[in-house]
Design a protein around this motif. Structure first.
Motif, PDB file in Angstrom:
ATOM      1  N   SER A   1       0.842  -1.202   0.000  1.00  0.00           N
ATOM      2  CA  SER A   1       0.000   0.000   0.000  1.00  0.00           C
ATOM      3  C   SER A   1       0.875   1.249   0.000  1.00  0.00           C
ATOM      4  O   SER A   1       1.796   1.359   0.814  1.00  0.00           O
ATOM      5  CB  SER A   1      -0.895   0.012   1.239  1.00  0.00           C
TER       6      SER A   1
ATOM      7  N   VAL B   1      -2.160  -4.686  -0.726  1.00  0.00           N
ATOM      8  CA  VAL B   1      -3.438  -4.510  -1.403  1.00  0.00           C
ATOM      9  C   VAL B   1      -3.474  -5.403  -2.636  1.00  0.00           C
ATOM     10  O   VAL B   1      -2.440  -5.739  -3.204  1.00  0.00           O
ATOM     11  CB  VAL B   1      -3.678  -3.028  -1.800  1.00  0.00           C
TER      12      VAL B   1
ATOM     13  N   ASP C   1      -8.014   3.096  -3.863  1.00  0.00           N
ATOM     14  CA  ASP C   1      -7.075   2.720  -4.917  1.00  0.00           C
ATOM     15  C   ASP C   1      -6.428   3.978  -5.495  1.00  0.00           C
ATOM     16  O   ASP C   1      -6.409   5.024  -4.846  1.00  0.00           O
ATOM     17  CB  ASP C   1      -7.791   1.882  -5.985  1.00  0.00           C
TER      18      ASP C   1
END
Length: 117
Positions: free
Chosen positions: A34, A42, A87
């Motif tokens: 991340s 992630v 995201d």
């Protein structure tokens, strides 16, 4: 990554050669560190590679409000559940060096057995 991956967790096989040798392509599902917290991994889909122009909506109104060109050495990652995913729309392009590998196969649960891309 709903609905592609289960909310209760899936067992995935991740291969690391593609990310190390720059063989990631648009549509691949990848595991990355991340950009906001290096302690977290992630799992997101690659939407754009360096040089690609990405149109996206930073909010939930559903209208493309802005666009960005993915800089050299970066990728654009988005979750399949666009309304709830944290995201690249939130943290921007992700350095290629944060990619840990490409998801190659979902092993469990069995009803979803198979390649993801």
């Amino acid at each position: 990554m709903l609905p592609t991956l289960s909310i209760s967790g899936d067992i995935l096989l991740v291969e690391h050669l593609s990310s190390r040798f720059g063989r990631i392509k648009v549509g691949d599902v990848v595991v990355a560190t991340s950009p906001l917290n290096p302690q977290i991994r992630v799992c997101k889909r690659v939407i754009g590679l360096e040089g690609d122009r990405i149109g996206y909506c930073p909010n939930s109104h559903g209208i493309f409000a802005t666009s960005v060109t993915v800089p050299k050495g970066h990728v654009w990652l988005q979750g399949d559940n666009s309304l709830r995913s944290q995201d690249s729309r939130h943290y921007g392009p992700v350095p290629f060096g944060l990619l840990q590998g490409r998801v190659w196969l979902r092993v469990w649960p069995l009803q979803g057995f198979g390649r993801l891309n």
